[in-house]
Each structure stands twice: as C-alpha cells, then as structure tokens.
Design a protein around this motif. Structure first.
Motif, PDB file in Angstrom:
ATOM      1  N   MET A 195      60.044 -68.500  12.386  1.00  0.00           N
ATOM      2  CA  MET A 195      59.884 -69.581  13.315  1.00  0.00           C
ATOM      3  C   MET A 195      59.908 -69.086  14.739  1.00  0.00           C
ATOM      4  SD  MET A 195      61.705 -73.042  13.190  1.00  0.00           S
ATOM      5  CE  MET A 195      60.754 -74.724  13.592  1.00  0.00           C
ATOM      6  N   ALA A 196      59.387 -69.629  15.852  1.00  0.00           N
ATOM      7  CA  ALA A 196      59.627 -69.131  17.109  1.00  0.00           C
ATOM      8  C   ALA A 196      60.804 -69.766  17.635  1.00  0.00           C
ATOM      9  CB  ALA A 196      58.406 -69.360  17.718  1.00  0.00           C
ATOM     10  N   ARG A 197      61.453 -69.057  18.672  1.00  0.00           N
ATOM     11  CA  ARG A 197      62.598 -69.668  19.166  1.00  0.00           C
ATOM     12  C   ARG A 197      62.069 -70.544  20.358  1.00  0.00           C
ATOM     13  NH1 ARG A 197      67.173 -66.443  22.366  1.00  0.00           N
ATOM     14  NH2 ARG A 197      65.450 -65.955  23.391  1.00  0.00           N
ATOM     15  N   PRO A 198      62.588 -71.764  20.712  1.00  0.00           N
ATOM     16  CA  PRO A 198      62.122 -72.560  21.645  1.00  0.00           C
ATOM     17  C   PRO A 198      62.639 -71.975  23.144  1.00  0.00           C
ATOM     18  CG  PRO A 198      63.821 -73.821  20.779  1.00  0.00           C
ATOM     19  CD  PRO A 198      63.636 -72.457  19.873  1.00  0.00           C
ATOM     20  N   VAL A 199      61.596 -71.818  24.314  1.00  0.00           N
ATOM     21  CA  VAL A 199      61.897 -71.457  25.230  1.00  0.00           C
ATOM     22  C   VAL A 199      62.969 -72.220  26.104  1.00  0.00           C
ATOM     23  CG1 VAL A 199      60.865 -70.650  27.597  1.00  0.00           C
ATOM     24  CG2 VAL A 199      59.422 -70.189  25.370  1.00  0.00           C
ATOM     25  N   GLU A 200      63.881 -71.744  26.803  1.00  0.00           N
ATOM     26  CA  GLU A 200      64.978 -72.082  27.373  1.00  0.00           C
ATOM     27  C   GLU A 200      64.837 -71.726  29.002  1.00  0.00           C
ATOM     28  OE1 GLU A 200      68.815 -71.914  25.955  1.00  0.00           O
ATOM     29  OE2 GLU A 200      68.014 -71.954  23.865  1.00  0.00           O
ATOM     30  N   TYR A 201      64.737 -72.631  29.636  1.00  0.00           N
ATOM     31  CA  TYR A 201      64.703 -72.661  31.353  1.00  0.00           C
ATOM     32  C   TYR A 201      65.403 -73.787  31.986  1.00  0.00           C
ATOM     33  CZ  TYR A 201      60.378 -75.619  30.604  1.00  0.00           C
ATOM     34  OH  TYR A 201      59.648 -76.389  30.421  1.00  0.00           O
ATOM     35  N   ASP A 202      65.617 -73.625  33.078  1.00  0.00           N
ATOM     36  CA  ASP A 202      65.866 -74.618  33.961  1.00  0.00           C
ATOM     37  C   ASP A 202      64.883 -74.858  35.009  1.00  0.00           C
ATOM     38  OD1 ASP A 202      67.033 -76.237  35.929  1.00  0.00           O
ATOM     39  OD2 ASP A 202      69.187 -75.303  35.948  1.00  0.00           O
ATOM     40  N   LEU A 203      64.096 -76.068  34.858  1.00  0.00           N
ATOM     41  CA  LEU A 203      62.933 -76.323  35.701  1.00  0.00           C
ATOM     42  C   LEU A 203      63.319 -76.316  37.252  1.00  0.00           C
ATOM     43  CD1 LEU A 203      59.932 -76.701  36.056  1.00  0.00           C
ATOM     44  CD2 LEU A 203      60.319 -79.043  35.583  1.00  0.00           C
ATOM     45  N   ASN A 204      64.555 -76.805  37.418  1.00  0.00           N
ATOM     46  CA  ASN A 204      64.890 -76.918  39.037  1.00  0.00           C
ATOM     47  C   ASN A 204      65.311 -75.740  39.379  1.00  0.00           C
ATOM     48  OD1 ASN A 204      65.750 -78.823  41.077  1.00  0.00           O
ATOM     49  ND2 ASN A 204      67.947 -78.062  40.588  1.00  0.00           N
ATOM     50  N   LYS A 205      65.870 -74.856  38.616  1.00  0.00           N
ATOM     51  CA  LYS A 205      66.124 -73.358  39.136  1.00  0.00           C
ATOM     52  C   LYS A 205      64.636 -72.604  39.432  1.00  0.00           C
ATOM     53  CE  LYS A 205      68.605 -69.255  37.905  1.00  0.00           C
ATOM     54  NZ  LYS A 205      69.239 -68.588  37.145  1.00  0.00           N
ATOM     55  N   VAL A 206      63.777 -72.894  38.276  1.00  0.00           N
ATOM     56  CA  VAL A 206      62.670 -72.280  38.491  1.00  0.00           C
ATOM     57  C   VAL A 206      62.096 -72.664  40.056  1.00  0.00           C
ATOM     58  CG1 VAL A 206      60.053 -71.977  37.659  1.00  0.00           C
ATOM     59  CG2 VAL A 206      62.209 -71.941  36.084  1.00  0.00           C
ATOM     60  N   LEU A 207      61.855 -73.833  40.108  1.00  0.00           N
ATOM     61  CA  LEU A 207      61.243 -74.492  41.264  1.00  0.00           C
ATOM     62  C   LEU A 207      61.929 -73.830  42.393  1.00  0.00           C
ATOM     63  CD1 LEU A 207      60.238 -78.028  40.177  1.00  0.00           C
ATOM     64  CD2 LEU A 207      58.540 -76.055  40.502  1.00  0.00           C
ATOM     65  N   ASN A 208      63.244 -73.789  42.456  1.00  0.00           N
ATOM     66  CA  ASN A 208      64.092 -73.189  43.716  1.00  0.00           C
ATOM     67  C   ASN A 208      63.539 -71.944  43.906  1.00  0.00           C
ATOM     68  OD1 ASN A 208      65.318 -75.711  44.214  1.00  0.00           O
ATOM     69  ND2 ASN A 208      67.138 -75.325  43.118  1.00  0.00           N
ATOM     70  N   THR A 209      63.440 -71.205  42.659  1.00  0.00           N
ATOM     71  CA  THR A 209      63.366 -69.563  43.137  1.00  0.00           C
ATOM     72  C   THR A 209      61.833 -69.619  43.652  1.00  0.00           C
ATOM     73  OG1 THR A 209      64.817 -69.251  41.433  1.00  0.00           O
ATOM     74  CG2 THR A 209      63.036 -67.551  41.788  1.00  0.00           C
ATOM     75  N   ALA A 210      61.054 -70.263  42.891  1.00  0.00           N
ATOM     76  CA  ALA A 210      59.465 -70.189  43.360  1.00  0.00           C
ATOM     77  C   ALA A 210      59.193 -70.483  44.911  1.00  0.00           C
ATOM     78  CB  ALA A 210      58.830 -70.973  42.653  1.00  0.00           C
ATOM     79  N   MET A 211      60.051 -71.635  45.202  1.00  0.00           N
ATOM     80  CA  MET A 211      59.923 -72.190  46.611  1.00  0.00           C
ATOM     81  C   MET A 211      60.565 -71.094  47.599  1.00  0.00           C
ATOM     82  SD  MET A 211      62.018 -75.501  48.081  1.00  0.00           S
ATOM     83  CE  MET A 211      63.602 -74.677  48.081  1.00  0.00           C
ATOM     84  N   GLU A 212      61.501 -70.284  47.331  1.00  0.00           N
ATOM     85  CA  GLU A 212      62.401 -69.329  48.016  1.00  0.00           C
ATOM     86  C   GLU A 212      61.201 -68.123  48.224  1.00  0.00           C
ATOM     87  OE1 GLU A 212      64.893 -69.220  50.137  1.00  0.00           O
ATOM     88  OE2 GLU A 212      65.402 -71.497  49.610  1.00  0.00           O
ATOM     89  N   ILE A 213      60.672 -67.767  47.328  1.00  0.00           N
ATOM     90  CA  ILE A 213      59.528 -66.460  47.245  1.00  0.00           C
ATOM     91  C   ILE A 213      58.464 -66.927  47.930  1.00  0.00           C
ATOM     92  CG2 ILE A 213      58.104 -65.112  45.846  1.00  0.00           C
ATOM     93  CD1 ILE A 213      60.204 -65.590  43.296  1.00  0.00           C
TER      94      ILE A 213
END
Length: 186
Positions: A1-19
């Motif tokens: 069984m595949a392990r669920p992907v874990e991420y912090d959407l807020n952190k992803v958006l902040n990082t993308a925003m900065e890039i």
C-alpha cells in the motif's frame, strides 16, 4: 500500500511565492519548484495542474499575506491618513524585492488572462480606493486636485518605486522619494 503524501500546503505556497517573486513566472522551471517545495511531480501536478496553477495560488497567497493588508489600511483610514499609512510600508533595504504583483504585471505575455487578472484587479482596487481616499480628503479640505488623475499617478508611482528599489537599496533615498511624493497630495 502506498504511503500518503505529507506536505504543508502553506509552506509549499510560501516557498513557491518566494521563488516566483525572485525569478518571475517565466524564469522558474517546474524542476526548481519540485526541488524547493519538496513535492514530487505527481503531487505537484495533482494539486496545481501545472506551473501556472501553482503561480495563481502563489499570487493568491501573496494577496492574503501582504497585499490585502495594504488595501485594508486605505479602507480603514479615510483621506490622506490612509494614503500616508499605505506608503509608510514602502522602505528600501538590501533585501528589497519590490512587489510580486508589480513584477507579474510585466510578464503579461507569459500567462493566461485569468492569472494576469489577479495583480491587475488588485491594482484596480487600489487605484479605486486611492480615488475614494482622495475624494474624502477633498471633503476634509486636505486635497484640492483631481482625485482620478492623482490615483492613476499613484499606481504608476508604485510600479516605478518597486523597480527603482531593486537596484537602489538606500533607505534614505526611499524615504526622500516617499516624502516628496506624499507632498504632492497634501
């Protein structure tokens, strides 16, 4: 069984925003976004569809975290006071990046109208609120000029200030520019 992907959407958006803020929409590759956000490609495409989808969400994130506060200052503080408080946050420093929305405006040809309309609509709201504040200032005998023409000038000034501050980091120069600009509306 595949392990669920874990991420912090807020952190992803902040990082993308900065890039995107640093390199612009066209200057960022999907590989860079995957590397810096920590998401794998499958999750990235599942969440955002494509690079532009992530960019739109990053622009919305920028609005929530930064730009909405500036608009709120104008709305909550009538007349010249709101305009002064709005421009109080414009400060040059070595870390000055300008405005993500101003940066995005110049990249119109690289994105869909839907994405481009995010910063465009923001600046239209700001311009309209400047005009409202200036009309309030007229009623309080704080301003005697043409409110619409001055509001258009103020939006143009914002874009120029954000470009100039990217290569001139002098706080003193920035303060002098803002002081002189505000003297035009008093």
């Amino acid at each position: 069984m595949a392990r669920p992907v874990e991420y912090d959407l807020n952190k992803v958006l902040n990082t993308a925003m900065e890039i995107f803020w640093k390199k612009g929409f066209e200057g960022v590759s999907m590989n860079e976004l995957v590397t810096h956000t920590g998401l794998n490609r499958r999750t990235m495409y599942s969440l955002f569809k494509d690079k532009e989808g992530l960019f739109r969400d990053a622009l919305e994130n920028y609005y929530k975290k930064q730009s909405s506060n500036k608009l709120s200052v104008l709305i909550k503080n009538p007349g010249i006071k709101g305009i002064e408080l709005f421009f109080e946050t414009f400060v040059f420093s070595n870390k000055f990046k300008g405005c993500l929305f101003s940066n995005t405006i110049r990249e119109k040809d690289f994105m869909t109208e839907e994405t481009y309309n995010i910063p465009k609509n923001y600046f239209e709201r700001i311009r309209n609120q400047f005009e409202i504040n200036l009309l309030q200032a007229k009623e309080m005998n704080e301003f005697s000029g043409d409110a619409k023409a001055m509001s258009l000038t103020m939006i143009t000034f914002i874009h120029g200030f954000n470009v100039y501050g990217k290569y001139n980091h002098s706080k003193e120069n920035g303060d002098a520019i803002i002081k002189n600009f505000l003297s035009m509306i008093r």
